[in-house]
Design an enzyme around this catalytic site. Structure first.
Site, PDB file in Angstrom:
ATOM      1  N   LEU A 159      -1.651   9.777   4.935  1.00 20.97           N
ATOM      2  CA  LEU A 159      -2.516   9.327   3.858  1.00 20.97           C
ATOM      3  C   LEU A 159      -3.057  10.003   3.186  1.00 20.97           C
ATOM      4  O   LEU A 159      -4.297  10.137   3.066  1.00 20.97           O
ATOM      5  CB  LEU A 159      -3.765   8.695   4.910  1.00 20.97           C
ATOM      6  N   SER A 174       1.199  -1.374   0.040  1.00 23.22           N
ATOM      7  CA  SER A 174       0.128   0.526   0.322  1.00 23.22           C
ATOM      8  C   SER A 174       0.825   1.149   0.438  1.00 23.22           C
ATOM      9  O   SER A 174       1.793   1.508   0.690  1.00 23.22           O
ATOM     10  CB  SER A 174      -0.619   0.373   1.161  1.00 23.22           C
ATOM     11  N   CYS A 222      -3.543   3.695  12.166  1.00 22.86           N
ATOM     12  CA  CYS A 222      -2.807   5.311  11.594  1.00 22.86           C
ATOM     13  C   CYS A 222      -4.102   5.734  13.029  1.00 22.86           C
ATOM     14  O   CYS A 222      -4.679   5.216  14.204  1.00 22.86           O
ATOM     15  CB  CYS A 222      -4.700   5.637  10.604  1.00 22.86           C
ATOM     16  N   LYS A 232      -3.818  -4.800   8.693  1.00 22.40           N
ATOM     17  CA  LYS A 232      -2.263  -4.211   8.318  1.00 22.40           C
ATOM     18  C   LYS A 232      -1.241  -3.822   9.786  1.00 22.40           C
ATOM     19  O   LYS A 232      -1.814  -2.746  10.072  1.00 22.40           O
ATOM     20  CB  LYS A 232      -1.445  -4.011   7.507  1.00 22.40           C
ATOM     21  N   SER A 254       6.326  10.869   5.892  1.00 22.09           N
ATOM     22  CA  SER A 254       4.987  11.311   5.851  1.00 22.09           C
ATOM     23  C   SER A 254       4.542  11.636   5.262  1.00 22.09           C
ATOM     24  O   SER A 254       3.848  13.253   5.387  1.00 22.09           O
ATOM     25  CB  SER A 254       5.465  12.210   7.414  1.00 22.09           C
ATOM     26  N   GLY A 278      11.128  -4.072   3.868  1.00 23.55           N
ATOM     27  CA  GLY A 278      12.709  -4.104   2.943  1.00 23.55           C
ATOM     28  C   GLY A 278      13.245  -5.327   2.303  1.00 23.55           C
ATOM     29  O   GLY A 278      14.501  -5.487   2.099  1.00 23.55           O
TER      30      GLY A 278
HETATM   31  C1  LIG Z   1       5.906   6.781   0.061  1.00 20.21           C
HETATM   32  C2  LIG Z   1       5.389   5.713   0.874  1.00 20.21           C
HETATM   33  C3  LIG Z   1       3.995   5.606   1.402  1.00 20.21           C
HETATM   34  C4  LIG Z   1       2.955   4.359   1.887  1.00 20.21           C
HETATM   35  N1  LIG Z   1       1.538   4.478   2.363  1.00 20.21           N
HETATM   36  C5  LIG Z   1       1.103   3.633   2.845  1.00 20.21           C
HETATM   37  C6  LIG Z   1      -0.351   3.884   3.430  1.00 20.21           C
HETATM   38  O1  LIG Z   1      -1.073   4.581   2.631  1.00 20.21           O
HETATM   39  N2  LIG Z   1      -0.775   2.230   3.567  1.00 20.21           N
HETATM   40  C7  LIG Z   1       0.245   1.525   4.300  1.00 20.21           C
HETATM   41  O2  LIG Z   1      -1.021   0.762   5.229  1.00 20.21           O
HETATM   42  N3  LIG Z   1       1.285   1.539   4.079  1.00 20.21           N
HETATM   43  C8  LIG Z   1       1.186   2.270   3.862  1.00 20.21           C
HETATM   44  N4  LIG Z   1       2.726   2.204   3.285  1.00 20.21           N
HETATM   45  C9  LIG Z   1       4.223   1.197   4.328  1.00 20.21           C
HETATM   46  C10 LIG Z   1       4.381   0.226   2.869  1.00 20.21           C
HETATM   47  O3  LIG Z   1       3.332  -0.219   2.566  1.00 20.21           O
HETATM   48  C11 LIG Z   1       4.777  -0.639   3.625  1.00 20.21           C
HETATM   49  O4  LIG Z   1       4.745  -1.469   4.882  1.00 20.21           O
HETATM   50  C12 LIG Z   1       6.300   0.034   4.070  1.00 20.21           C
HETATM   51  O5  LIG Z   1       6.373   0.624   3.961  1.00 20.21           O
HETATM   52  C13 LIG Z   1       7.603  -1.333   4.359  1.00 20.21           C
HETATM   53  O6  LIG Z   1       7.418  -2.207   3.549  1.00 20.21           O
HETATM   54  P1  LIG Z   1       8.888  -1.437   2.841  1.00 20.21           P
HETATM   55  O7  LIG Z   1      10.290  -1.241   3.774  1.00 20.21           O
HETATM   56  O8  LIG Z   1       9.071  -2.370   1.455  1.00 20.21           O
HETATM   57  O9  LIG Z   1       8.874  -0.719   2.111  1.00 20.21           O
HETATM   58  C14 LIG Z   1       3.553   3.836   3.361  1.00 20.21           C
HETATM   59  C15 LIG Z   1       5.393   3.595   2.483  1.00 20.21           C
HETATM   60  C16 LIG Z   1       5.988   4.336   1.958  1.00 20.21           C
HETATM   61  C17 LIG Z   1       7.730   4.293   1.274  1.00 20.21           C
END
Ligand SMILES: Cc1cc2nc3c(=O)[nH]c(=O)nc-3n(C[C@H](O)[C@H](O)[C@H](O)COP(=O)(O)O)c2cc1C
Length: 306
Positions: A73, A21, A130, A165, A70, A245
């Site tokens: 949403l 997401s 959230c 989640k 940051s 990651g």
């Molecule tokens: C730019 C950005 C926006 C994100 N927006 C959301 C979101 O709207 N909802 C959510 O559940 N997680 C959001 N996440 C978290 C990711 O879905 C994920 O859980 C988190 O980045 C860890 O995975 P990664 O290390 O592969 O990035 C966001 C992450 C990033 C970097």
């Protein structure tokens, strides 16, 4: 070629690789780079009841092994989302998961009522990272009682699979996971970002307009693996979706060995847009090489001597 299909409860994925997401929209832009039907699934950006502008800029900052965000949403709200994004999303040939968040239980209920009518949505991912406005702004996902109350409330109004989640910013993620499952969740997704900040010491200001944000990327992988492992160990029959990651196929395989039934690739996509496809190919090669006829056999296949 191995059998790459996996099941997350009743949701069948053609392979274990989804996109996380907030990192992929609904796939419109990435669909110009590769065929989205190669993906196991797409999780939408989190959608709320009302439109949200998001947080003050700057909203992202690169860190030595990942990034802070940051975003806050930012989204058009569920009604506009259904009108503008669902016509594109519904045509995609992969699992379609909509991520949602609310300020209180009532908002989650209102959103789910609107989603329930959409036959193209395979599962709902509940983002409990959230703030819960009615509990002083603490994230829903930090209290087992609140998670249990939220999931049992929304469970009554939809038969669609509910994935919760989880936030890693808790003492005992398995306790939170169990409260979600006992209240009717079909799967657990772990992890969302870790609370984090960076400081510009010259200007003595935070690197983020919102001051604090969430850390993602390679830096959080060891944390994510430990959380996935803790969930799988405590709840071996519950599907866990590993997130955090993943920057190459081996990272996704590590998530599965730790106990994930599938994975989501997040911020790694920003550096390497074809990463989800490389991960699918790499999982297949690993299964062939190490003689796993089915990708689902990787789940929890960690060798542990105790
Ligand atoms: C730019 C950005 C926006 C994100 N927006 C959301 C979101 O709207 N909802 C959510 O559940 N997680 C959001 N996440 C978290 C990711 O879905 C994920 O859980 C988190 O980045 C860890 O995975 P990664 O290390 O592969 O990035 C966001 C992450 C990033 C970097």
């Amino acid at each position: 070629m191995s059998d790459l299909a996996v099941n997350i409860g009743n949701v069948r994925l053609k392979n274990p690789v989804m996109v996380a997401s907030g990192c992929f929209g609904v796939g419109r832009e990435y669909g110009e780079l590769f065929d989205l039907s190669f993906l196991g699934g797409i999780v939408t950006k989190t959608v709320t009841l009302e439109p949200r502008e998001g947080n003050l800029p700057p909203r992202v900052w690169e860190t030595p092994a990942g990034m802070l965000n940051s975003i806050g949403l930012a989204n058009p709200g569920i009604s506009a989302f259904i009108e503008t994004e669902i016509p594109f999303f519904r045509e995609l040939d992969c699992a379609k998961i909509i991520s949602i968040a609310g300020k209180n239980f009532g908002e989650f209920v209102e959103i789910i009522k609107k989603i329930d009518a959409l036959d193209c949505i395979d599962a709902i991912e509940i983002n409990v990272s959230c703030p819960n406005v009615e509990e002083g702004g603490l994230a829903f996902g930090t209290s087992p009682e609140t998670v249990s109350g939220l999931v049992s409330t929304v469970r009554k109004i939809t038969e669609k699979p509910l994935w919760v989640k989880l936030t890693p910013n808790v003492t005992d993620i398995a306790e939170i996971g169990r409260s979600a499952v006992d209240a009717g969740a079909d799967a657990l997704c772990a992890i969302n970002t870790l609370s984090a900040m960076e400081i510009d010491i010259g200007r003595r200001v935070s690197r983020l307009g919102n001051i604090t944000g969430g850390l993602s990327g390679a830096a959080i992988r060891p944390v994510a693996l430990a959380k996935v492992f803790a969930l799988h160990r405590a709840l071996p029959d519950v599907p866990v979706v590993g997130i955090g990651g993943i920057t190459e196929a081996g990272d996704a395989i590590a998530h599965m060995l730790a106990g994930a039934s599938a994975v989501q690739v997040g911020s790694g996509i920003f550096r390497s847009p074809h990463l989800p496809i490389e991960v699918v190919v790499g999982i297949d090669q690993y299964c062939e090489f190490y003689d796993f006829p089915r990708a689902e056999d990787l789940t929890g296949a960690l060798n542990i001597e105790e």
